[in-house]
Design an enzyme around this catalytic site. Structure first.
Site: not given
Ligand code: BGC
Length: 741
Positions: A267
């Protein structure tokens, strides 16, 4: 490209080029004419040199055919081997057409509807140039304080999570990823992100392996079995180790046990965060931990870009792992057809024809209606009678901000507000007063400042608030019925939106209290991204229609539903607590040794509130009245290879036609480990004509009775079971049977 050619390509790559493939950054940088921004702009904090930027393998949140092509052209013009970039996006509940947020979609209990929404979303995204979508989020979620409840498709139930995960992954990916309308699915977040302590985002998760396997793992497993190309790690630690560097989780469970062959992406910045967690001592160690755990792509940190090379030089095992990761990434690019056509399916002409087209909008409206949950309907106040005078009151009556916090790309303007649709239907004579703002400015300012945005001062806010209420009362006095549209601000649920107060904002409660004094029926249309604490207001309301954040066609869908042109059929996938002190509250809990009993003191209960939820899992009313009678089992003893058929009689005792979700639950009464009081095992969504009677059948077989026993084996045990059938998890008919194995 043939696999052989990919392997050849890999062998031509320098170590820097390989590592670049394993790095993902924000794509905006390639849109800048001024390349000096690369060093001074947003990537400055990432400490990436210009050279490294032009090695990266993927970018996030660039979408739109023209933008995608521009970025790809810019990147390829400076890249030696011309390996196209992958474009990954958060298209969580639709691209231009915003569909209802995931929690709402789940409440449809209709896989066909979810499949249809996903396919439209995939088609819109694919022609807009997206290759991979960071969706679905299949984290089992039980705690309404957690803001990301709004993204949880299966809510508190592993079976729903499993079924929906499979449906969505297949709908995104189809048979051939390079086909127009198909994109790769990145399932998130492994693992158990929904179990963050106290519902606080990014917080700790600590749970037994049994609990993990029984509840949290099944949706991820189903997504893998459905062929998901990618998995995203979660921000939390899981039993002491950050998920992103958790070898047991990624290598043992995900790759070895579940056979996942695709890409694991971290993530946002999560590899670097393993240092803050207090797990990796420094950036080099973070890189080593993540590559050893099996993370292929580092999203938005420079840990891989700046440290993997040295690690490869020191240790051939790590270089081998890098080669494996890069091969996986190149393979996905190849499956998407990017080597032949780096733009993928991005196509401006098709965008003009397809995006937001009227046939999809009409479909979206129908699908949206399946996600509404009728929570209360005293004296059948709904559907509304057209000849009654209706006062429209509330900050969501004339508001297009109903697409939810993840809806970054949607076109909100085109489909009108509740007020517009009422005017279309009833002429311009509608009674309307805003009544209050969604939030007081002080609360909005907290959101703004957390986002680094300037705050706003409102002069005489208290007086303005009072004036709005007075005008709402005057408007309401002229009406027979008050239709209130209230709820959370869209920025109160979503990522980093955990809350300790999950009731409606105070100013909205005050509005309800003032209107209640008028003794007129009040219908609440509720906009929100999580189960809301309703106990202070529930008694004052005659009807509550839960519409979540319903998306682009929401207003139209709501008005039709209110007038009975459609009939609500949604059922909750998450229990609504009596109040926040009950969280987490969920239906599939264990019994205590002292179950709640009124009039007894030393039992498991609260002194001040009931033990059970306000609205349970599976609950939702209809304009129909469904009566369940005559549960019947074709036998009461079952052997290993046998099934039992459960039949129940359901009668629609109303003049309306509508759908009902019939739910089958089972309880294993005694086991080598204690079993939950109820577990959803099957459901059917059935259409009933007015006054129709149907006999609904379910088959119970051995796999439905399996669980993780005391030795962590997945087995069924002989013994007695209860079976329940009903329209929710509480109001059920029950019988018993025995399993002999
Ligand atoms: C979130 C994810 C998301 C990613 C990309 C993160 O902060 O937890 O769910 O896909 O950002 O934007």
């Amino acid at each position: 490209m043939k696999h052989k050619e990919i392997v050849e390509l890999l062998s031509e790559m320098t170590i820097e080029e390989k590592i670049g493939q394993m790095v993902q950054i924000s794509g905006d940088i390639f849109l800048s004419e001024d390349t000096s921004r690369i060093l001074t702009g947003p990537l400055h904090d990432l400490h990436l040199s210009k050279e490294k930027v032009y090695h990266v393998g993927s970018v996030l949140n660039i979408v739109g055919a023209e933008r995608v092509k521009k970025v790809q052209d810019e990147y390829l013009s400076k890249s030696r081997l011309k390996i196209p970039l992958l474009f990954m996006d958060d298209i969580i509940n639709g691209y231009k057409i915003a569909f209802p947020i995931p929690i709402a979609q789940g409440c449809s209990w209709n896989t066909k509807a979810i499949k249809e929404m996903t396919k439209i979303s995939a088609m819109e995204s694919s022609i807009a140039g997206a290759n991979v979508n960071f969706s679905p989020m299949v984290d089992l979620s039980r705690d309404a304080r957690w803001g990301r409840m709004m993204e949880s498709i299966g809510g508190e139930d592993p079976l729903l999570g499993e079924i929906y995960a499979k449906t969505i992954v297949k709908a995104y990916q189809g048979k051939n990823l390079s086909d127009i309308g198909k994109i790769a699915s990145c399932v998130k977040h492994i693992a158990a992100y929904g179990a963050v302590e106290a519902g606080r985002d990014y917080n700790t998760v600590d749970m037994s392996e049994r609990e993990f396997r029984q509840y949290y793992l099944p949706p991820y497993k189903a997504a893998i079995e459905a062929g998901a190309e990618m998995l995203m790690t979660s921000f939390n630690i899981l039993n002491g180790i950050p998920s992103t560097v958790n070898k047991w989780l990624i290598q043992e469970v995900i790759r070895k046990e579940l056979g996942f062959k695709g890409i694991v992406i971290s993530d946002y910045g999560a590899i670097k965060e393993t240092i803050t967690h207090g797990y990796s001592a420094n950036e080099t160690e973070a890189a080593k931990n993540a590559i050893n755990a099996g993370v292929d792509i580092d999203m938005m940190s420079s840990i891989y870009a700046n440290h993997l090379k040295d690690l490869c030089l020191e240790n051939q095992e790590i270089e081998k792992k890098v080669n494996e990761s890069v091969l996986r990434i190149l393979t996905l690019k190849n499956k998407l057809g990017l080597f032949e056509n780096p733009y993928g399916n991005a196509n401006q002409t098709k965008e003009k024809i397809y995006l937001m087209n009227s046939s999809n909008l009409e479909k979206a409206k129908k699908l949206t209606q399946e996600t509404f949950v009728l929570l209360k309907n005293k004296n059948h106040v709904l559907p509304l009678e057209k000849n009654k005078k209706i006062a429209l009151i509330g900050p969501y009556i004339d508001n297009i901000g109903i697409t939810g916090s993840w809806s970054m790309f949607s076109d909100r303007t085109k489909n009108g507000t509740i007020l517009d649709i009422f005017k279309e239907k009833m002429g311009s004579q509608v009674l309307y007063a805003k009544g209050c703002e969604i939030l007081r400015q002080e609360e909005i300012n907290k959101i703004l400042s957390a986002d680094g945005l300037p705050t706003v001062h409102v002069e005489n806010e208290a007086q303005r608030e009072q004036d709005m209420i007075v005008s709402a009362i005057q408007t309401a006095k002229k009406a027979d019925i008050i239709l209130l549209a209230l709820g959370e601000h869209y920025r109160q649920s979503g990522e980093a939106c955990s809350r300790s107060n999950i009731a409606l904002p105070e100013n909205q409660i005050q509005l309800i209290n003032e209107l209640y004094i008028l003794s007129k029926p009040i219908v609440l249309i509720l906009f929100n991204g999580r189960p809301i604490e309703l106990n202070k207001i529930e008694e004052k309301l005659d009807a509550i229609l839960e519409v979540w954040f319903p998306g682009t066609t929401g207003a139209k869908a709501i008005v039709e539903m209110l007038f009975g042109e459609e009939n609500p059929s949604g059922k909750l996938t998450m229990s609504f607590p009596q109040n926040v002190g009950q969280c987490p509250v969920y239906y599939n809990h264990y019994n205590t040794g002292r179950p709640h009993h009124d009039n007894l003191r030393y039992v498991s209960r609260y002194q001040d509130i009931p033990t059970e939820s306000l609205y349970p899992f599976g609950y939702g009313l209809s304009y129909c009245d469904f009566k369940y009678t005559q549960i019947h089992l074709n036998k009461h003893k079952m052997r290993k290879n046998e099934t039992i058929t459960v039949t129940v009689k359901i009668e629609n005792q109303s003049d309306y036609a509508g759908y009902e979700v019939i739910q089958l639950y089972i309880q294993d009464l005694y086991g080598s480990v204690v079993r939950p009081v109820k577990e959803l095992k099957a459901f059917k969504k059935e259409y009933f004509k007015p006054h129709e009677i149907k006999y609904i059948h379910f088959d119970i077989d051995l796999p439905m009775l399996k669980f993780w026993n005391e030795k962590l084996e997945f087995v069924a045990e002989s013994g007695e079971f209860k079976v329940f059938v009903g329209g929710d998890s509480v109001n059920v008919l029950e019988d018993r049977f025995e399993l002999w194995i």
